[in-house]
Design a protein around this motif. Structure first.
Motif, PDB file in Angstrom:
ATOM      1  N   GLN A 155       2.610   6.487  -5.904  1.00 30.04           N
ATOM      2  CA  GLN A 155       1.189   6.447  -5.228  1.00 30.04           C
ATOM      3  C   GLN A 155       0.946   4.870  -5.317  1.00 30.04           C
ATOM      4  O   GLN A 155       0.433   4.067  -4.309  1.00 30.04           O
ATOM      5  CB  GLN A 155       0.177   7.110  -5.884  1.00 30.04           C
ATOM      6  N   PRO A 156       1.413   4.313  -6.362  1.00 30.32           N
ATOM      7  CA  PRO A 156       1.176   2.768  -6.700  1.00 30.32           C
ATOM      8  C   PRO A 156       1.870   2.018  -5.432  1.00 30.32           C
ATOM      9  O   PRO A 156       1.440   1.037  -4.915  1.00 30.32           O
ATOM     10  CB  PRO A 156       1.714   2.128  -7.750  1.00 30.32           C
ATOM     11  N   SER A 157       3.163   2.282  -4.874  1.00 29.21           N
ATOM     12  CA  SER A 157       3.754   1.622  -3.976  1.00 29.21           C
ATOM     13  C   SER A 157       3.101   1.792  -2.696  1.00 29.21           C
ATOM     14  O   SER A 157       3.171   1.051  -1.839  1.00 29.21           O
ATOM     15  CB  SER A 157       5.250   2.180  -3.811  1.00 29.21           C
ATOM     16  N   VAL A 158       2.640   3.113  -2.265  1.00 31.85           N
ATOM     17  CA  VAL A 158       1.674   3.383  -0.948  1.00 31.85           C
ATOM     18  C   VAL A 158       0.631   2.342  -1.088  1.00 31.85           C
ATOM     19  O   VAL A 158       0.268   1.839   0.105  1.00 31.85           O
ATOM     20  CB  VAL A 158       1.408   4.811  -0.951  1.00 31.85           C
ATOM     21  N   SER A 159      -0.149   2.265  -2.160  1.00 32.04           N
ATOM     22  CA  SER A 159      -1.380   1.361  -2.292  1.00 32.04           C
ATOM     23  C   SER A 159      -0.827   0.064  -1.951  1.00 32.04           C
ATOM     24  O   SER A 159      -1.761  -0.830  -1.200  1.00 32.04           O
ATOM     25  CB  SER A 159      -1.871   1.570  -3.505  1.00 32.04           C
ATOM     26  N   HIS A 160       0.156  -0.580  -2.727  1.00 29.80           N
ATOM     27  CA  HIS A 160       0.664  -1.777  -2.432  1.00 29.80           C
ATOM     28  C   HIS A 160       0.915  -2.233  -1.065  1.00 29.80           C
ATOM     29  O   HIS A 160       0.749  -3.091  -0.340  1.00 29.80           O
ATOM     30  CB  HIS A 160       1.678  -2.169  -3.294  1.00 29.80           C
ATOM     31  N   ALA A 161       1.794  -1.098  -0.254  1.00 27.44           N
ATOM     32  CA  ALA A 161       2.197  -1.382   1.049  1.00 27.44           C
ATOM     33  C   ALA A 161       0.695  -1.460   2.002  1.00 27.44           C
ATOM     34  O   ALA A 161       0.832  -2.207   2.871  1.00 27.44           O
ATOM     35  CB  ALA A 161       2.785  -0.112   1.644  1.00 27.44           C
ATOM     36  N   ILE A 162      -0.216  -0.486   1.711  1.00 27.34           N
ATOM     37  CA  ILE A 162      -1.331  -0.743   2.323  1.00 27.34           C
ATOM     38  C   ILE A 162      -2.114  -1.971   2.268  1.00 27.34           C
ATOM     39  O   ILE A 162      -2.568  -2.614   3.481  1.00 27.34           O
ATOM     40  CB  ILE A 162      -2.313   0.647   2.447  1.00 27.34           C
ATOM     41  N   LYS A 163      -1.991  -2.330   1.246  1.00 28.66           N
ATOM     42  CA  LYS A 163      -2.547  -3.717   0.784  1.00 28.66           C
ATOM     43  C   LYS A 163      -1.914  -4.856   1.660  1.00 28.66           C
ATOM     44  O   LYS A 163      -2.773  -5.529   2.123  1.00 28.66           O
ATOM     45  CB  LYS A 163      -2.711  -3.937  -0.685  1.00 28.66           C
ATOM     46  N   GLN A 164      -0.855  -4.907   1.489  1.00 27.21           N
ATOM     47  CA  GLN A 164       0.189  -5.794   2.194  1.00 27.21           C
ATOM     48  C   GLN A 164      -0.176  -5.782   3.691  1.00 27.21           C
ATOM     49  O   GLN A 164      -0.211  -6.817   4.332  1.00 27.21           O
ATOM     50  CB  GLN A 164       1.781  -5.628   1.975  1.00 27.21           C
ATOM     51  N   LEU A 165      -0.351  -4.609   4.400  1.00 26.92           N
ATOM     52  CA  LEU A 165      -0.462  -4.454   5.707  1.00 26.92           C
ATOM     53  C   LEU A 165      -1.796  -5.051   6.028  1.00 26.92           C
ATOM     54  O   LEU A 165      -2.025  -5.713   7.066  1.00 26.92           O
ATOM     55  CB  LEU A 165      -0.307  -2.910   6.148  1.00 26.92           C
ATOM     56  N   GLU A 166      -2.819  -4.483   5.206  1.00 27.45           N
ATOM     57  CA  GLU A 166      -4.087  -5.360   5.679  1.00 27.45           C
ATOM     58  C   GLU A 166      -4.194  -6.491   5.522  1.00 27.45           C
ATOM     59  O   GLU A 166      -5.276  -7.364   6.143  1.00 27.45           O
ATOM     60  CB  GLU A 166      -5.155  -4.650   4.698  1.00 27.45           C
ATOM     61  N   GLU A 167      -3.635  -7.273   4.502  1.00 27.76           N
ATOM     62  CA  GLU A 167      -3.430  -8.653   4.307  1.00 27.76           C
ATOM     63  C   GLU A 167      -2.748  -9.469   5.635  1.00 27.76           C
ATOM     64  O   GLU A 167      -3.245 -10.334   6.139  1.00 27.76           O
ATOM     65  CB  GLU A 167      -2.928  -9.158   3.033  1.00 27.76           C
ATOM     66  N   ARG A 168      -1.685  -8.776   6.107  1.00 28.52           N
ATOM     67  CA  ARG A 168      -1.046  -9.133   7.306  1.00 28.52           C
ATOM     68  C   ARG A 168      -2.057  -9.101   8.707  1.00 28.52           C
ATOM     69  O   ARG A 168      -1.782 -10.305   9.311  1.00 28.52           O
ATOM     70  CB  ARG A 168       0.033  -8.389   7.667  1.00 28.52           C
ATOM     71  N   VAL A 169      -2.596  -8.120   8.810  1.00 29.45           N
ATOM     72  CA  VAL A 169      -3.368  -8.139   9.967  1.00 29.45           C
ATOM     73  C   VAL A 169      -4.676  -8.576   9.910  1.00 29.45           C
ATOM     74  O   VAL A 169      -5.335  -8.997  10.912  1.00 29.45           O
ATOM     75  CB  VAL A 169      -3.634  -6.640  10.267  1.00 29.45           C
ATOM     76  N   GLY A 170      -5.213  -8.948   8.613  1.00 26.24           N
ATOM     77  CA  GLY A 170      -6.417  -9.401   8.268  1.00 26.24           C
ATOM     78  C   GLY A 170      -7.678  -8.655   8.412  1.00 26.24           C
ATOM     79  O   GLY A 170      -8.623  -9.074   8.971  1.00 26.24           O
ATOM     80  N   LEU A 171      -7.344  -7.233   8.288  1.00 27.27           N
ATOM     81  CA  LEU A 171      -8.501  -6.339   8.670  1.00 27.27           C
ATOM     82  C   LEU A 171      -8.437  -5.190   7.637  1.00 27.27           C
ATOM     83  O   LEU A 171      -7.381  -4.825   7.233  1.00 27.27           O
ATOM     84  CB  LEU A 171      -8.194  -5.721  10.053  1.00 27.27           C
ATOM     85  N   THR A 172      -9.736  -4.577   7.380  1.00 25.98           N
ATOM     86  CA  THR A 172      -9.514  -3.447   6.542  1.00 25.98           C
ATOM     87  C   THR A 172      -9.524  -2.312   7.293  1.00 25.98           C
ATOM     88  O   THR A 172      -9.925  -2.063   8.398  1.00 25.98           O
ATOM     89  CB  THR A 172     -11.091  -3.181   5.898  1.00 25.98           C
ATOM     90  N   LEU A 173      -8.361  -1.456   7.089  1.00 19.08           N
ATOM     91  CA  LEU A 173      -7.845  -0.174   7.784  1.00 19.08           C
ATOM     92  C   LEU A 173      -8.266   1.004   7.292  1.00 19.08           C
ATOM     93  O   LEU A 173      -8.164   2.213   7.933  1.00 19.08           O
ATOM     94  CB  LEU A 173      -6.284  -0.502   7.802  1.00 19.08           C
TER      95      LEU A 173
END
Length: 294
Positions: A33-51
């Motif tokens: 689960q930490p890996s999933v949380s980290h991946a989502i955080k990375q993606l949100e940082e890349r797109v610059g939006l809260t998903l």
């Protein structure tokens, strides 16, 4: 697992959105689960939006997340379909097999193997492209066929050729030339009769021309035809003496409608070769067919 590319991040996003749970997404992807949380955080940082909104029940998509999901969902469906297609190709449930060769080799040599292949793998579409040996080689190099079946020898560094069955060519005649039955003719004697040969670009024609030239003769046909069936029929009807492959006229020789005209010179046998492009991968269907042909 290290999330090093966009595809992996979007895959995590897809499963988190689909299940509404980071825990369930982790289970689906065999991640923590930490890996999933980290991946989502990375993606949100890349797109610059809260998903995602985080809540007690798990996660839910923001408006921006819903828009992204509408695109990612389509891509995941296409990827799943592509994976299913690849599996079908691997298991020979679908696909195509493109083979180049002469009419005579298709009819008199390959036909039983094509029939067997079709019975075993009915989902594979068969495409047969007819041509002389030089034409079949061109088709292969142009990517228009997966494999070619031709008379050997073939000397070409770009091609990988596997030897198959052996064939024996011979001269045959019909009842009109019955007096030649049981005789052995010299080349000079044979050339006094009308000769029927296949088209000049065929490997069979080249080989018999080379044999006669070796003994100082030029074999000039009275009739040239474009198919083995015509060679056989013309000889049966007495139009001349045809040069054919003995295995292709086995029935006619057995029933007596044709007989072999013997020469005092040995005609060398030839091999059939199955050729593919060297160092290039071939389809699962082509691999399986080559395995089936002795």
């Amino acid at each position: 697992m290290s999330m090093t590319n966009n595809y992996e991040l979007y895959k995590v996003f897809y499963w988190a959105a689909k299940t509404g749970s980071l825990t369930q997404a982790a289970k689906a992807l065999y991640l923590t689960q930490p890996s999933v949380s980290h991946a989502i955080k990375q993606l949100e940082e890349r797109v610059g939006l809260t998903l995602f909104y985080r809540n007690a029940k798990g996660v839910s998509l923001t408006q921006e997340g819903k828009i992204l999901f509408s695109y990612i969902e389509q891509s995941q469906i296409l990827i799943s379909l592509a994976e299913e297609k690849m599996e079908a190709l691997k298991s020979l449930e679908s696909g195509e097999l493109r083979i180049g060769g002469s009419d005579s080799l298709f009819k008199h040599y390959l036909l039983p193997y094509l029939e067997d292949f079709h019975v075993r793998y009915p989902g594979i579409k068969l495409h047969l492209k007819h041509g002389t040996t030089p034409e079949v080689i061109s088709y292969l190099k142009e990517g228009r066929i997966d494999l070619g079946v031709v008379r050997m020898p073939i000397v070409d560094a770009q091609l990988e050729v596997t030897e198959s069955t052996e064939l024996q060519d011979c001269f045959v005649a019909g009842e009109r030339y019955a007096e030649l039955g049981g005789q052995t003719l010299t080349m000079e004697e044979l050339m006094k009769y009308p000769i029927i040969l296949f088209s000049r670009n065929s490997r069979v024609r080249m080989a018999i021309n080379e044999l006669f030239e070796k003994y100082g003769h030029e074999l000039k046909p009275d009739i040239e035809v474009g198919s083995v069936d015509l060679l056989i029929e013309f000889a049966r009807r007495g139009l001349g003496i045809s040069y054919v492959t003995r295995e292709f006229v086995a029935k006619e020789l057995k029933e007596g409608s044709l007989f072999e005209v013997k020469l005092d010179v040995e005609i060398p046998p030839s091999k059939v070769g199955i050729m593919v492009m060297r160092n290039l991968p071939i389809s699962a269907a082509a691999t399986k067919f080559i395995e089936m042909v002795p």
